[in-house]
Scaffold this motif. Structure first.
Motif, short mmCIF file in Angstrom:
data_model
loop_
_atom_site.label_atom_id
_atom_site.label_comp_id
_atom_site.label_asym_id
_atom_site.label_seq_id
_atom_site.Cartn_x
_atom_site.Cartn_y
_atom_site.Cartn_z
N VAL A 264 6.60 25.12 36.00
CA VAL A 264 6.41 26.28 35.12
C VAL A 264 7.03 25.99 33.76
CG1 VAL A 264 7.07 28.68 34.73
CG2 VAL A 264 6.23 27.98 36.96
N LEU A 265 8.24 25.43 33.76
CA LEU A 265 8.89 25.05 32.50
C LEU A 265 8.03 24.05 31.73
CD1 LEU A 265 12.62 24.51 33.63
CD2 LEU A 265 11.64 26.53 32.57
N SER A 266 7.55 23.01 32.43
CA SER A 266 6.79 21.96 31.74
C SER A 266 5.44 22.47 31.25
CB SER A 266 6.58 20.75 32.66
OG SER A 266 5.68 21.03 33.70
N SER A 267 4.79 23.35 32.02
CA SER A 267 3.48 23.85 31.62
C SER A 267 3.56 24.63 30.31
CB SER A 267 2.88 24.74 32.72
OG SER A 267 2.58 23.98 33.87
N ILE A 268 4.57 25.48 30.19
CA ILE A 268 4.69 26.29 28.97
C ILE A 268 5.11 25.43 27.78
CG2 ILE A 268 5.93 28.21 27.89
CD1 ILE A 268 5.86 29.65 30.54
N VAL A 269 5.94 24.41 28.02
CA VAL A 269 6.28 23.48 26.94
C VAL A 269 5.02 22.72 26.49
CG1 VAL A 269 7.58 21.39 26.32
CG2 VAL A 269 8.70 23.21 27.60
N LYS A 270 4.17 22.33 27.44
CA LYS A 270 2.92 21.65 27.10
C LYS A 270 2.02 22.57 26.26
CE LYS A 270 2.78 19.09 31.48
NZ LYS A 270 2.12 19.05 32.81
N ILE A 271 1.92 23.83 26.69
CA ILE A 271 1.08 24.78 25.95
C ILE A 271 1.61 24.96 24.52
CG2 ILE A 271 0.32 27.19 25.84
CD1 ILE A 271 0.46 27.17 28.97
N ALA A 272 2.93 25.14 24.40
CA ALA A 272 3.53 25.30 23.08
C ALA A 272 3.34 24.04 22.23
CB ALA A 272 5.03 25.62 23.22
N PHE A 273 3.40 22.87 22.86
CA PHE A 273 3.19 21.60 22.17
C PHE A 273 1.77 21.52 21.60
CE2 PHE A 273 2.16 17.08 21.91
CZ PHE A 273 3.31 16.54 21.35
#
Length: 420
Positions: free
Chosen positions: A306-315
């Motif tokens: 969940v942490l990585s998915s939202i960081v990917k989206i923000a990226f």
């Protein structure tokens, strides 16, 4: 009454030190002698393959025997309900944390990536995704480790039928219990070579991909990895405290590092199930709880993802000059993050389904897919570390709900009685 023999430091932490030492040596070999790192790759592959071959029978037998031995179906319902509730609770906390974090520290600031058009593949509809996540079309497909959730559902139904047809006293119930003991003994044998296997695997990993994790993606690493460390340091002890008070925090720190290191090195939630099982047994989590929570957590408890998915989206929002703001955007990010984490398999790298889901549901252009796939590779060790080691803590939290607030003290007292 015999005196209780206190374990020495080496007896308590020796295996953890050996595993960590093997990984450090492997990383050094990969960094300074990459040719050697790639040469010893087969040793790591053999170790991982041994773990993977035991994962499917471990998941099926542990769940089927746990459910099959339950005469009290009300307890089963309480365990399953508490498990899903715990997963949702920690997932939402993870989502809230990462949304705050990426607004403080943009993962794409100063990044300049050349776009290359790549076909991301045809995205599945929501209905197709639901069907493929929960079921398979052929019995033989159940025994593929990438179909972990359908296997879990099948094992729960199978165990329920065993319980209805005699439970522990039936021939099948006795067979499942005996198989469960045999499989755990098998796991113990495999873990004897863990320092060598994980060291060789990590040596090849660093030798092959080390140069690729710096450069344009370095900023995202500087955002994501400290976030994971803070989540581990702050929220894992908080969850353990909720589960067992101050003593819960102590036993969590005593037993969490071996699953965490194994998950970080293998990048596989499935491969970490046996190690998590040993940790839960040492803590005193009831077997019927850990036998259900750990396999389900392998597929459904994905705080790190969940942490990585939202960081990917923000990226991606930053790369394509879009504003990652607004309640609607944040709500969509949370939903997509949980969905993408839910459909990830327990295999190394987690597959590309989650990345495809993010690209398709946010309508990013096709050239976003190789970018997010690269981020997935970079983030995967830390994400899997949080996902898998968090399963042990989730088991403690579920036990607190099912057994009551004094469960840990009773478990520790029972262990002392056994040792006496």
């Amino acid at each position: 009454m015999a005196t209780i023999e206190k374990k020495s430091f080496w007896q308590q932490y020796g295996s953890l030190i050996l595993i960590l030492g093997g990984i450090i040596v492997g990383a050094l070999i990969g960094a300074f002698a990459p040719s050697v790192g790639t040469t010893i790759k087969p040793i790591g592959d053999i170790f991982l393959n041994l773990l993977f071959t035991i994962v499917v029978p471990l998941v099926f037998v542990s769940i089927a025997s746990a459910v099959g031995s339950m005469a009290n179906m009300k307890r089963l319902g309480k365990i399953l309900g508490s498990t899903i509730g715990t997963f949702i609770f920690t997932g939402l906390i993870a989502a809230a944390c990462v949304l705050i974090w990426v607004n403080l520290f943009s993962p794409s600031a100063g990044t300049n990536i050349d776009m290359t058009v790549t076909e991301a593949g045809e995205a599945k509809t929501a209905a197709e995704l639901l069907v493929s996540s929960l079921t398979v079309s052929d019995f033989s497909d159940l025994w593929d480790k990438s179909n972990m959730l359908p296997l879990i559902i099948f094992a729960i139904i199978f165990g329920f039928c065993v319980s209805a047809c005699g439970g522990d006293e039936s021939p099948m119930g006795k067979l499942l219990n005996n198989l469960n003991d045999i499989i755990m003994k098998f796991v113990g044998v495999i873990m004897l070579v863990a320092p060598l296997g994980l060291g060789a695997y990590f040596a090849n990993l660093v030798a092959t991909y080390g140069p690729e994790i710096v450069g344009d993606y370095g900023r995202s690493m500087l955002v994501y990895y400290p976030l994971c460390a803070l989540y581990f340091i702050i929220f894992f002890p908080l969850y353990a405290f909720l589960a067992g008070g101050k003593q819960g925090v102590k036993v969590m720190f005593k037993h969490i590092f071996r699953p965490a290191i194994t998950a970080f090195a293998t990048q596989s939630s499935a491969a970490t199930i046996p190690v998590n099982k040993e940790a839960c047994d040492s803590i005193g989590v009831p077997e019927d709880v850990s036998d259900l929570v750990l396999p389900m957590g392998c597929t459904m408890h994905m705080d790190g993802s969940v942490l990585s998915s939202i960081v990917k989206i923000a990226f991606l929002y930053g790369i394509f000059d879009m504003q990652f703001t607004g309640v609607e955007t944040y709500a969509m990010a949370i939903i997509v993050a949980i969905l993408s984490a839910f459909v990830l398999s327990g295999a190394p790298g987690g597959g590309l389904v989650g990345e495809m889901l993010i690209v398709s549901m946010f309508n990013f252009p096709a050239e976003a897919f190789p970018i997010i796939a690269t981020l997935g590779f970079i983030f995967d060790p830390a994400a899997t570390c949080l996902n898998s080691s968090g399963d042990t803590i989730a088991s403690m939290m579920v036990t607190r709900i099912v057994e009551g607030k004094d469960w840990l003290m009773k478990a520790m007292a029972a262990k002392k009685t056994e040792q006496a």
